[in-house]
Design a protein around this motif. Structure first.
Motif, mmCIF file in Angstrom:
data_model
loop_
_atom_site.group_PDB
_atom_site.id
_atom_site.type_symbol
_atom_site.label_atom_id
_atom_site.label_comp_id
_atom_site.label_asym_id
_atom_site.label_seq_id
_atom_site.Cartn_x
_atom_site.Cartn_y
_atom_site.Cartn_z
ATOM 1 N N GLU A 46 0.741 -1.063 -0.175
ATOM 2 C CA GLU A 46 0.054 0.148 0.075
ATOM 3 C C GLU A 46 0.690 1.217 -0.051
ATOM 4 N N VAL A 47 1.992 1.132 0.671
ATOM 5 C CA VAL A 47 2.789 2.515 0.889
ATOM 6 C C VAL A 47 3.391 2.767 -0.620
ATOM 7 N N THR A 48 4.036 1.434 -1.417
ATOM 8 C CA THR A 48 4.488 1.579 -2.515
ATOM 9 C C THR A 48 3.417 1.916 -3.704
ATOM 10 N N ARG A 49 1.952 1.606 -3.438
ATOM 11 C CA ARG A 49 1.234 1.902 -4.355
ATOM 12 C C ARG A 49 1.074 3.432 -4.387
ATOM 13 N N ARG A 50 0.849 3.927 -3.149
ATOM 14 C CA ARG A 50 0.538 5.343 -2.877
ATOM 15 C C ARG A 50 1.856 6.310 -3.504
ATOM 16 N N GLY A 51 3.287 5.698 -3.656
ATOM 17 C CA GLY A 51 4.403 6.297 -3.901
ATOM 18 C C GLY A 51 5.010 6.843 -2.824
ATOM 19 N N TYR A 52 5.012 6.419 -1.627
ATOM 20 C CA TYR A 52 5.609 6.931 -0.473
ATOM 21 C C TYR A 52 6.684 6.167 -0.234
ATOM 22 N N SER A 53 7.509 6.534 0.758
ATOM 23 C CA SER A 53 8.696 5.939 1.366
ATOM 24 C C SER A 53 8.479 5.388 2.678
ATOM 25 N N VAL A 54 9.192 4.333 3.067
ATOM 26 C CA VAL A 54 8.972 3.973 4.530
ATOM 27 C C VAL A 54 10.351 3.268 4.873
ATOM 28 N N VAL A 55 10.635 3.756 6.220
ATOM 29 C CA VAL A 55 11.950 3.145 6.813
ATOM 30 C C VAL A 55 11.429 2.374 8.009
ATOM 31 N N GLU A 56 12.128 1.452 8.654
ATOM 32 C CA GLU A 56 11.954 0.737 9.855
ATOM 33 C C GLU A 56 12.932 0.873 10.936
ATOM 34 N N ASN A 57 12.613 1.186 11.973
ATOM 35 C CA ASN A 57 13.603 1.566 12.877
ATOM 36 C C ASN A 57 12.984 1.097 14.458
ATOM 37 N N ALA A 58 13.622 0.453 15.240
ATOM 38 C CA ALA A 58 13.507 0.129 16.785
ATOM 39 C C ALA A 58 11.964 -0.228 16.599
ATOM 40 N N GLY A 59 11.394 -1.119 15.869
ATOM 41 C CA GLY A 59 10.048 -1.594 15.979
ATOM 42 C C GLY A 59 9.196 -0.597 15.612
ATOM 43 N N GLN A 60 9.255 0.374 14.734
ATOM 44 C CA GLN A 60 8.436 1.363 14.248
ATOM 45 C C GLN A 60 8.659 1.348 12.545
ATOM 46 N N PHE A 61 7.442 1.511 11.902
ATOM 47 C CA PHE A 61 7.643 1.903 10.535
ATOM 48 C C PHE A 61 7.354 3.547 10.653
ATOM 49 N N VAL A 62 8.094 4.105 10.036
ATOM 50 C CA VAL A 62 8.094 5.688 9.650
ATOM 51 C C VAL A 62 7.718 5.946 8.227
ATOM 52 N N VAL A 63 6.632 6.510 7.831
ATOM 53 C CA VAL A 63 6.225 6.579 6.775
ATOM 54 C C VAL A 63 6.319 8.054 6.138
ATOM 55 N N PHE A 64 7.005 8.435 5.160
ATOM 56 C CA PHE A 64 7.067 9.804 4.488
ATOM 57 C C PHE A 64 5.799 9.846 3.260
ATOM 58 N N CYS A 65 5.038 10.636 3.871
ATOM 59 C CA CYS A 65 3.560 10.517 3.219
ATOM 60 C C CYS A 65 3.858 11.598 1.956
ATOM 61 N N ASN A 66 4.826 11.515 1.289
ATOM 62 C CA ASN A 66 5.049 12.341 -0.195
ATOM 63 C C ASN A 66 5.839 11.621 -1.064
ATOM 64 N N ARG A 67 6.153 12.269 -2.097
ATOM 65 C CA ARG A 67 7.027 11.434 -3.222
ATOM 66 C C ARG A 67 8.417 12.278 -3.416
ATOM 67 N N GLU A 68 8.781 12.990 -2.313
ATOM 68 C CA GLU A 68 10.154 13.592 -2.359
ATOM 69 C C GLU A 68 11.143 12.446 -1.993
ATOM 70 N N PRO A 69 12.289 12.769 -2.572
ATOM 71 C CA PRO A 69 13.383 11.666 -2.461
ATOM 72 C C PRO A 69 13.978 12.018 -0.927
ATOM 73 N N LEU A 70 14.429 10.816 -0.521
ATOM 74 C CA LEU A 70 14.741 10.890 0.800
ATOM 75 C C LEU A 70 16.463 10.844 0.975
ATOM 76 N N ARG A 71 17.116 11.527 1.925
ATOM 77 C CA ARG A 71 18.664 11.689 1.846
ATOM 78 C C ARG A 71 18.951 11.410 3.323
ATOM 79 N N ARG A 72 19.684 10.259 3.507
ATOM 80 C CA ARG A 72 20.161 10.136 4.997
ATOM 81 C C ARG A 72 21.363 10.885 5.188
ATOM 82 N N LEU A 73 21.442 11.546 6.293
ATOM 83 C CA LEU A 73 22.407 12.656 6.393
ATOM 84 C C LEU A 73 23.651 11.922 7.435
ATOM 85 N N ARG A 74 23.359 11.277 8.311
ATOM 86 C CA ARG A 74 24.297 10.555 9.115
ATOM 87 C C ARG A 74 23.897 9.125 9.292
#
Length: 74
Positions: A46-74
């Motif tokens: 469903e996240v992919t169908r909507r064009g969103y990005s998701v990450v998993e960390n410490a038992g949580q899914f964090v969904v970026f509800c937009n189509r902007e690119p992600l940049r990991r800074l550190r």
């Protein structure tokens, strides 16, 4: 009388109908809840169908509800 657990369409409507999701912001949910109510693969689909990005960390899914690119800074 309890309503019982939400169906997958109800669960997705609640998550992606939130103000944060509608505004293109970030939402987070416990992995255990996602797996219990809709399943990991259905959620990721469903996240992919909507064009969103998701990450998993410490038992949580964090969904970026937009189509902007992600940049990991550190």
């Amino acid at each position: 009388m309890t309503a019982g657990p939400p169906t997958p369409p109800q669960f997705f409507a609640e998550i992606f109908g939130s103000r944060a999701a509608r505004n293109g912001e970030v939402i987070r949910r416990k992995v255990r809840d996602i797996e219990r109510y809709v399943g990991r693969e259905a959620f990721l689909g469903e996240v992919t169908r909507r064009g969103y990005s998701v990450v998993e960390n410490a038992g949580q899914f964090v969904v970026f509800c937009n189509r902007e690119p992600l940049r990991r800074l550190r």
